[in-house]
Design an enzyme around this catalytic site. Structure first.
Site, PDB file in Angstrom:
ATOM      1  N   ARG A   1       0.828  -1.201   0.000  1.00 11.50           N
ATOM      2  CA  ARG A   1       0.000   0.000   0.000  1.00 11.50           C
ATOM      3  C   ARG A   1       0.864   1.254   0.000  1.00 11.50           C
ATOM      4  O   ARG A   1       2.050   1.207   0.338  1.00 11.50           O
ATOM      5  CB  ARG A   1      -0.932   0.015   1.218  1.00 11.50           C
ATOM      6  CG  ARG A   1      -1.890  -1.168   1.269  1.00 11.50           C
ATOM      7  CD  ARG A   1      -2.733  -1.141   2.536  1.00 11.50           C
ATOM      8  NE  ARG A   1      -3.632  -2.298   2.615  1.00 11.50           N
ATOM      9  CZ  ARG A   1      -3.289  -3.477   3.112  1.00 11.50           C
ATOM     10  NH1 ARG A   1      -2.061  -3.667   3.573  1.00 11.50           N
ATOM     11  NH2 ARG A   1      -4.171  -4.464   3.153  1.00 11.50           N
TER      12      ARG A   1
ATOM     13  N   LYS B   1      -1.597  -1.083   7.903  1.00 11.45           N
ATOM     14  CA  LYS B   1      -3.034  -1.300   8.052  1.00 11.45           C
ATOM     15  C   LYS B   1      -3.354  -2.559   8.838  1.00 11.45           C
ATOM     16  O   LYS B   1      -4.228  -2.557   9.712  1.00 11.45           O
ATOM     17  CB  LYS B   1      -3.709  -1.359   6.683  1.00 11.45           C
ATOM     18  CG  LYS B   1      -5.220  -1.537   6.753  1.00 11.45           C
ATOM     19  CD  LYS B   1      -5.836  -1.524   5.376  1.00 11.45           C
ATOM     20  CE  LYS B   1      -7.368  -1.689   5.473  1.00 11.45           C
ATOM     21  NZ  LYS B   1      -8.001  -1.669   4.140  1.00 11.45           N
TER      22      LYS B   1
ATOM     23  N   HIS C   1      -3.092   3.578  -5.625  1.00 12.39           N
ATOM     24  CA  HIS C   1      -3.445   2.312  -4.983  1.00 12.39           C
ATOM     25  C   HIS C   1      -3.677   1.196  -6.000  1.00 12.39           C
ATOM     26  O   HIS C   1      -3.521   0.013  -5.663  1.00 12.39           O
ATOM     27  CB  HIS C   1      -4.696   2.499  -4.126  1.00 12.39           C
ATOM     28  CG  HIS C   1      -5.080   1.291  -3.338  1.00 12.39           C
ATOM     29  ND1 HIS C   1      -4.402   0.877  -2.208  1.00 12.39           N
ATOM     30  CD2 HIS C   1      -6.073   0.365  -3.520  1.00 12.39           C
ATOM     31  CE1 HIS C   1      -4.949  -0.215  -1.737  1.00 12.39           C
ATOM     32  NE2 HIS C   1      -5.964  -0.550  -2.512  1.00 12.39           N
TER      33      HIS C   1
ATOM     34  N   ARG D   1      -1.430  -1.883  -6.627  1.00  7.86           N
ATOM     35  CA  ARG D   1      -1.533  -3.081  -5.780  1.00  7.86           C
ATOM     36  C   ARG D   1      -2.275  -4.183  -6.536  1.00  7.86           C
ATOM     37  O   ARG D   1      -1.884  -5.340  -6.495  1.00  7.86           O
ATOM     38  CB  ARG D   1      -2.250  -2.711  -4.479  1.00  7.86           C
ATOM     39  CG  ARG D   1      -2.311  -3.804  -3.430  1.00  7.86           C
ATOM     40  CD  ARG D   1      -2.658  -3.180  -2.081  1.00  7.86           C
ATOM     41  NE  ARG D   1      -3.128  -4.132  -1.102  1.00  7.86           N
ATOM     42  CZ  ARG D   1      -2.343  -4.884  -0.338  1.00  7.86           C
ATOM     43  NH1 ARG D   1      -1.030  -4.806  -0.475  1.00  7.86           N
ATOM     44  NH2 ARG D   1      -2.862  -5.704   0.555  1.00  7.86           N
TER      45      ARG D   1
ATOM     46  N   HIS E   1      -2.699 -10.732   2.437  1.00 10.78           N
ATOM     47  CA  HIS E   1      -4.117 -10.967   2.730  1.00 10.78           C
ATOM     48  C   HIS E   1      -4.297 -12.243   3.549  1.00 10.78           C
ATOM     49  O   HIS E   1      -3.584 -13.229   3.358  1.00 10.78           O
ATOM     50  CB  HIS E   1      -4.916 -11.110   1.435  1.00 10.78           C
ATOM     51  CG  HIS E   1      -5.100  -9.817   0.705  1.00 10.78           C
ATOM     52  ND1 HIS E   1      -5.270  -9.749  -0.669  1.00 10.78           N
ATOM     53  CD2 HIS E   1      -5.149  -8.540   1.151  1.00 10.78           C
ATOM     54  CE1 HIS E   1      -5.409  -8.487  -1.028  1.00 10.78           C
ATOM     55  NE2 HIS E   1      -5.343  -7.738   0.054  1.00 10.78           N
TER      56      HIS E   1
ATOM     57  N   TYR F   1      -8.616  -8.230  -5.851  1.00  7.54           N
ATOM     58  CA  TYR F   1      -7.527  -7.461  -6.446  1.00  7.54           C
ATOM     59  C   TYR F   1      -7.112  -8.018  -7.799  1.00  7.54           C
ATOM     60  O   TYR F   1      -6.636  -7.279  -8.663  1.00  7.54           O
ATOM     61  CB  TYR F   1      -6.328  -7.426  -5.498  1.00  7.54           C
ATOM     62  CG  TYR F   1      -6.449  -6.388  -4.414  1.00  7.54           C
ATOM     63  CD1 TYR F   1      -5.855  -5.134  -4.557  1.00  7.54           C
ATOM     64  CD2 TYR F   1      -7.167  -6.636  -3.248  1.00  7.54           C
ATOM     65  CE1 TYR F   1      -5.978  -4.166  -3.569  1.00  7.54           C
ATOM     66  CE2 TYR F   1      -7.292  -5.678  -2.256  1.00  7.54           C
ATOM     67  CZ  TYR F   1      -6.699  -4.446  -2.421  1.00  7.54           C
ATOM     68  OH  TYR F   1      -6.831  -3.490  -1.439  1.00  7.54           O
TER      69      TYR F   1
END
Length: 361
Positions: A214, A237, A317, A320, A340, A349
């Site tokens: 990110r 995050k 973003h 990603r 993830h 994604y």
């Protein structure tokens, strides 16, 4: 203190019904006094009808003061804002990232402003649904989903603490979010990269498409995090801890992580991989790039390409997602790279949203 005795002329009447005499003509009529509001209601001169209506009002319609025992046993009103204060303490003890705590703090402030004046035990589905609909109507469907999720957790904790008996959020519907932002393709990435004027923007784009991290994590990468032939990343995050080999390579772009890290070193001494190389406004050489500056520079380079994007062109973003698709195409596991916990999130994604051609044998 004993109630005041009724006058002799009203002893044959039910409570709250009174007999009146018109001083002008001596006619008798009846009036009912609401014990809660003190408001008077005329019932005419028919005694039997007035008695029936008064008795009915006393039993069903009148807002008569509750019995003393009921008033003593009733739970005191506690505002929702008071419970939010308690929830803040509970959330602060959770093992989540600082970024998650900051997001929760801002959202709890919004909840307190919108619903804090309500009785915590009396907030129902109507109040919750109305609040969420207001956000959706303002075009903030994603925010509505986030607030619904937070509200549901707030109510679950309230039940556990004895502030509520049910969760009114569970039966509400989650807002439908229409995904608008376009995906990046390899050709678009190359075009934007060619328009990147700042050396640090090129390095940031290379790191982003290679590592799939990110924006916050790209800006926070340090040279000291590179050791044992790996780049060590602790995601801001999620707190996920990743060791990314410096030999990681994308054949489609001719990029290798170790080489990109070497190119981040220049004449300026800095601990940050992505840093200013000259004085710009208040930023001095060696300082890290502010996130808004990173996003703005990328957007400006994107716009200079002249590519006709839709209403929501790709942002920084989106690299990603591009990273996930490129690494998957070259046989690597994008879920591990992106950090993830679920394959379902990685699948989102990897979805190109129609931006790329599908080869059919």
């Amino acid at each position: 203190m004993a109630p005041r005795p009724r006058k002799n002329g009203s002893k044959d009447l039910p409570p709250n019904l009174y007999r009146k005499t018109d001083s002008r003509n001596g006619a008798t009529y009846y009036s009912y006094r609401d014990p809660a509001s003190g408001k008077w209601y005329g019932l005419g001169s028919d005694k039997a009808q007035a008695v029936r209506e008064a008795v009915h009002a006393n039993h069903t319609g009148a807002k008569i003061r509750p019995a003393l025992a009921d008033r003593i046993n009733a739970a005191p009103m506690r505002r929702f804002s008071e419970w939010i204060d308690e929830y803040r303490k509970l959330y602060a003890e959770r093992d989540v990232s600082q970024q998650s705590k900051e997001s929760a703090r801002m959202r709890l402030n919004r909840l307190e402003e919108a619903l804090g004046h309500h009785d915590a035990a009396a907030i129902g589905t109507f109040e919750i649904a109305s609040y969420l609909k207001t956000l959706t109507d303002e075009g903030k469907a994603q925010m509505a989903r986030a607030m619904r999720s937070l509200l549901s957790d707030v109510m679950r904790e309230a039940i556990a603490a004895g502030w509520r008996k049910d969760n009114p959020v569970e039966v509400t519907r989650a807002a439908k979010v229409k995904i608008k932002r376009e995906r990046l393709t390899v050709d678009n990435w190359k075009a934007i990269y060619a328009e990147a004027k700042q050396p640090w923007l090129k390095r940031a784009m290379e790191l982003a498409v290679l590592t799939g991290q990110r924006r916050d994590d790209i800006a926070g990468m340090l040279f000291k995090d590179v050791h044992d032939e790996h780049l060590h990343v602790i995601q801001a995050k999620t707190g996920a801890r990743l060791r990314i080999s410096t030999k990681l390579r994308l054949e489609s772009l001719g990029l290798e992580l170790g080489e990109v890290i070497k190119s981040c070193r220049d004449a300026v001494v800095s601990k940050h991989l992505v840093h200013h190389s000259k004085t710009v406004s208040k930023a001095t050489p060696g300082m890290p790039i502010v996130l808004d500056t990173l996003s703005k520079a990328f957007s400006e380079a994107r716009d200079r390409t002249g590519i006709k994007f839709g209403e929501s062109p790709p942002t920084f973003h989106e690299m990603r997602s591009l990273a996930a698709r490129l690494h998957a195409a070259e046989g690597r596991d994008p879920q591990a790279l992106l950090g993830h916990r679920s394959a379902a999130m990685t699948a989102l994604y990897r979805d190109s949203r129609g931006a790329e051609w599908i080869d059919v044998a």
